[in-house]
Write a protein that holds these residues in place. Structure first.
Motif, PDB file in Angstrom:
ATOM      1  N   GLU A 214       0.815  -1.214   0.000  1.00  0.00           N
ATOM      2  CA  GLU A 214       0.000   0.000   0.000  1.00  0.00           C
ATOM      3  C   GLU A 214       0.851   1.270   0.000  1.00  0.00           C
ATOM      4  N   ILE A 215       1.989   1.231   0.694  1.00  0.00           N
ATOM      5  CA  ILE A 215       2.798   2.450   0.831  1.00  0.00           C
ATOM      6  C   ILE A 215       3.227   3.017  -0.520  1.00  0.00           C
ATOM      7  N   PRO A 216       3.910   2.244  -1.383  1.00  0.00           N
ATOM      8  CA  PRO A 216       4.361   2.848  -2.646  1.00  0.00           C
ATOM      9  C   PRO A 216       3.232   3.227  -3.582  1.00  0.00           C
ATOM     10  N   LEU A 217       2.083   2.598  -3.433  1.00  0.00           N
ATOM     11  CA  LEU A 217       0.958   2.893  -4.311  1.00  0.00           C
ATOM     12  C   LEU A 217       0.180   4.135  -3.885  1.00  0.00           C
ATOM     13  N   LEU A 218       0.234   4.468  -2.600  1.00  0.00           N
ATOM     14  CA  LEU A 218      -0.632   5.525  -2.088  1.00  0.00           C
ATOM     15  C   LEU A 218       0.071   6.697  -1.401  1.00  0.00           C
ATOM     16  N   ALA A 219       1.276   6.476  -0.899  1.00  0.00           N
ATOM     17  CA  ALA A 219       1.874   7.446   0.020  1.00  0.00           C
ATOM     18  C   ALA A 219       1.986   8.846  -0.558  1.00  0.00           C
ATOM     19  N   LYS A 220       2.532   8.977  -1.731  1.00  0.00           N
ATOM     20  CA  LYS A 220       2.818  10.309  -2.267  1.00  0.00           C
ATOM     21  C   LYS A 220       1.561  11.137  -2.472  1.00  0.00           C
ATOM     22  N   GLU A 221       0.524  10.538  -3.019  1.00  0.00           N
ATOM     23  CA  GLU A 221      -0.674  11.282  -3.380  1.00  0.00           C
ATOM     24  C   GLU A 221      -1.723  11.349  -2.283  1.00  0.00           C
ATOM     25  N   HIS A 222      -1.788  10.317  -1.442  1.00  0.00           N
ATOM     26  CA  HIS A 222      -2.967  10.183  -0.587  1.00  0.00           C
ATOM     27  C   HIS A 222      -2.720  10.204   0.913  1.00  0.00           C
ATOM     28  N   PHE A 223      -1.486  10.028   1.383  1.00  0.00           N
ATOM     29  CA  PHE A 223      -1.222  10.118   2.815  1.00  0.00           C
ATOM     30  C   PHE A 223      -1.025  11.588   3.183  1.00  0.00           C
ATOM     31  N   CYS A 224      -1.787  12.066   4.156  1.00  0.00           N
ATOM     32  CA  CYS A 224      -1.592  13.456   4.605  1.00  0.00           C
ATOM     33  C   CYS A 224      -0.649  13.533   5.796  1.00  0.00           C
ATOM     34  N   GLU A 225      -0.629  12.479   6.614  1.00  0.00           N
ATOM     35  CA  GLU A 225       0.258  12.420   7.768  1.00  0.00           C
ATOM     36  C   GLU A 225       0.276  10.982   8.241  1.00  0.00           C
ATOM     37  N   ILE A 226       1.269  10.620   9.079  1.00  0.00           N
ATOM     38  CA  ILE A 226       1.415   9.216   9.458  1.00  0.00           C
ATOM     39  C   ILE A 226       1.655   9.058  10.955  1.00  0.00           C
ATOM     40  N   HIS A 227       1.136   7.938  11.482  1.00  0.00           N
ATOM     41  CA  HIS A 227       1.392   7.525  12.858  1.00  0.00           C
ATOM     42  C   HIS A 227       2.411   6.391  12.856  1.00  0.00           C
ATOM     43  N   ILE A 228       3.357   6.473  13.778  1.00  0.00           N
ATOM     44  CA  ILE A 228       4.381   5.443  13.964  1.00  0.00           C
ATOM     45  C   ILE A 228       4.154   4.841  15.342  1.00  0.00           C
ATOM     46  N   LYS A 229       3.809   3.553  15.413  1.00  0.00           N
ATOM     47  CA  LYS A 229       3.537   2.983  16.737  1.00  0.00           C
ATOM     48  C   LYS A 229       3.660   1.474  16.762  1.00  0.00           C
ATOM     49  N   GLU A 230       3.889   0.972  17.958  1.00  0.00           N
ATOM     50  CA  GLU A 230       3.802  -0.454  18.291  1.00  0.00           C
ATOM     51  C   GLU A 230       3.080  -0.511  19.631  1.00  0.00           C
ATOM     52  N   ASN A 231       1.819  -0.831  19.600  1.00  0.00           N
ATOM     53  CA  ASN A 231       0.982  -0.746  20.799  1.00  0.00           C
ATOM     54  C   ASN A 231       1.585  -1.502  21.986  1.00  0.00           C
ATOM     55  N   GLY A 232       1.855  -0.762  23.080  1.00  0.00           N
ATOM     56  CA  GLY A 232       2.359  -1.383  24.301  1.00  0.00           C
ATOM     57  C   GLY A 232       3.802  -1.842  24.233  1.00  0.00           C
ATOM     58  N   LYS A 233       4.527  -1.463  23.176  1.00  0.00           N
ATOM     59  CA  LYS A 233       5.937  -1.840  23.034  1.00  0.00           C
ATOM     60  C   LYS A 233       6.726  -0.634  22.554  1.00  0.00           C
ATOM     61  N   LEU A 234       8.020  -0.611  22.866  1.00  0.00           N
ATOM     62  CA  LEU A 234       8.904   0.334  22.221  1.00  0.00           C
ATOM     63  C   LEU A 234       8.959   0.016  20.736  1.00  0.00           C
ATOM     64  N   LEU A 235       9.186   1.008  19.920  1.00  0.00           N
ATOM     65  CA  LEU A 235       9.217   0.781  18.480  1.00  0.00           C
ATOM     66  C   LEU A 235      10.251  -0.268  18.096  1.00  0.00           C
ATOM     67  N   ARG A 236      11.391  -0.244  18.754  1.00  0.00           N
ATOM     68  CA  ARG A 236      12.461  -1.191  18.409  1.00  0.00           C
ATOM     69  C   ARG A 236      12.119  -2.624  18.790  1.00  0.00           C
ATOM     70  N   ASP A 237      11.093  -2.808  19.635  1.00  0.00           N
ATOM     71  CA  ASP A 237      10.714  -4.151  20.063  1.00  0.00           C
ATOM     72  C   ASP A 237       9.491  -4.690  19.320  1.00  0.00           C
ATOM     73  N   GLY A 238       8.960  -3.918  18.377  1.00  0.00           N
ATOM     74  CA  GLY A 238       7.782  -4.354  17.634  1.00  0.00           C
ATOM     75  C   GLY A 238       8.137  -5.271  16.480  1.00  0.00           C
ATOM     76  N   ASP A 239       7.114  -5.713  15.762  1.00  0.00           N
ATOM     77  CA  ASP A 239       7.367  -6.664  14.680  1.00  0.00           C
ATOM     78  C   ASP A 239       7.195  -6.073  13.281  1.00  0.00           C
ATOM     79  N   LEU A 240       6.900  -4.776  13.166  1.00  0.00           N
ATOM     80  CA  LEU A 240       6.869  -4.166  11.844  1.00  0.00           C
ATOM     81  C   LEU A 240       8.298  -3.860  11.400  1.00  0.00           C
ATOM     82  N   ASP A 241       8.542  -3.960  10.105  1.00  0.00           N
ATOM     83  CA  ASP A 241       9.865  -3.687   9.546  1.00  0.00           C
ATOM     84  C   ASP A 241       9.970  -2.188   9.291  1.00  0.00           C
ATOM     85  N   TRP A 242      10.322  -1.445  10.341  1.00  0.00           N
ATOM     86  CA  TRP A 242      10.333   0.011  10.257  1.00  0.00           C
ATOM     87  C   TRP A 242      11.383   0.558   9.296  1.00  0.00           C
ATOM     88  N   PRO A 243      12.583   0.028   9.235  1.00  0.00           N
ATOM     89  CA  PRO A 243      13.518   0.527   8.223  1.00  0.00           C
ATOM     90  C   PRO A 243      12.973   0.368   6.805  1.00  0.00           C
TER      91      PRO A 243
END
Length: 290
Positions: A214-243
């Motif tokens: 979804e990111i490369p297809l939509l980000a430039k034209e349609h994302f107005c702002e973004i949230h960065i989160k891992e509920n109840g965890k530090l970002l570095r301890d989450g399972d999303l591939d943030w880099p």
């Protein structure tokens, strides 16, 4: 604007390239260099000007603020409260980055009559405070999944208020559990440059959507702002591939409002300042790549 049919076509094309062994995120990209803020409600200061001082203590570039709650009558609509925020912001040197209406989760925009006025009046607030984005929350009682009638009503309401937002230079951002295609259906039906997607990677992944597509297809034209989160965890301890997320955003030439907001990334029992300082370091090194 990418319509739903075009989104499906591009998604299919991306799948073919991936099947051929072509890595869509492999080429070099520039850093994002976005400002990094946080949501005032996730640092324990929802709709409280004191959140700006805490944002400065953490080391954030700014703060996303909540319009208020039903108990304080969504008090940021009051010019006196707006001035309190603006004076505090100027004094501390901490910008207010954007506005949110979290109370829509309990008083649904898709059905509650009073919320039409809330959204309209929030545009006045954003214009008075020079804020580019208003987050419209669609969770809990306001969830749009499987609610075709709710979607129709939201489209009707957004079509009615969008010209006011356009004139004010304010973007209304839809944050929800909907898929990219479902978001695009709403955006296409409203047909306004003032209505976009407020993208939350964790929410979309939890809802089962293919965020890396979804990111490369939509980000430039349609994302107005973004949230960065891992509920109840530090970002570095989450399972999303943030880099990878950061690389995909940069390769998409995503700019949006110029901000990313850290949200709900404090482990149970952790101290907020230290947790958010850890998250800020992670965002700067691994996502924003400043």
């Amino acid at each position: 604007m990418i319509q739903r049919r075009e989104f499906i076509r591009r998604s299919a094309f991306a799948a073919v390239l991936t099947g051929m062994g072509l890595d869509l995120s492999a080429s070099p990209v520039n850093s994002l260099n976005l400002n990094v803020g946080a949501c005032d409600w996730s640092i324990g200061q929802s709709s409280n000007p004191a959140g700006l001082a805490l944002a400065k203590k953490i080391g954030l570039d700014g703060l996303q603020v909540n319009l208020g709650n039903i108990e304080n009558k969504l008090h940021l609509r009051d010019p006196k409260i707006q001035n309190q925020y603006l004076e505090q912001s100027k004094s501390l040197g901490i910008p207010i980055s954007s506005l949110a209406i979290g109370e829509l989760n309990s008083f649904p925009y898709k059905s509650d009559p009073q919320t039409e006025a809330w959204v309209s009046e929030s545009i006045d607030v954003a214009q008075a405070m020079n804020l580019p984005v208003i987050l419209l929350a669609f969770f809990n009682k306001n969830d749009l999944r499987g609610d075709s009638q709710g979607k129709k009503e939201v489209i009707r309401r957004l079509k009615a208020v969008a010209p006011k937002a356009e004139k004010a230079g304010v973007i209304l951002g839809i944050e929800s559990y909907l898929s990219a295609a479902e978001h695009l259906e709403i955006l296409d039906a409203v047909g306004s440059s003032a209505v976009k997607i407020y993208y939350d990677f964790r929410n979309s992944a939890d809802a089962g959507h293919p965020i890396y597509e979804e990111i490369p297809l939509l980000a430039k034209e349609h994302f107005c702002e973004i949230h960065i989160k891992e509920n109840g965890k530090l970002l570095r301890d989450g399972d999303l591939d943030w880099p990878r997320i950061g690389e995909l955003l940069a390769k998409s030439d995503y700019k949006g409002s110029g901000w990313m907001q850290i949200e709900w990334s404090t482990p149970e029992g952790a101290e907020i300042v230290s947790a958010y300082q850890d998250n800020l370091t992670f965002v700067t090194k691994k996502i924003n790549q400043q």
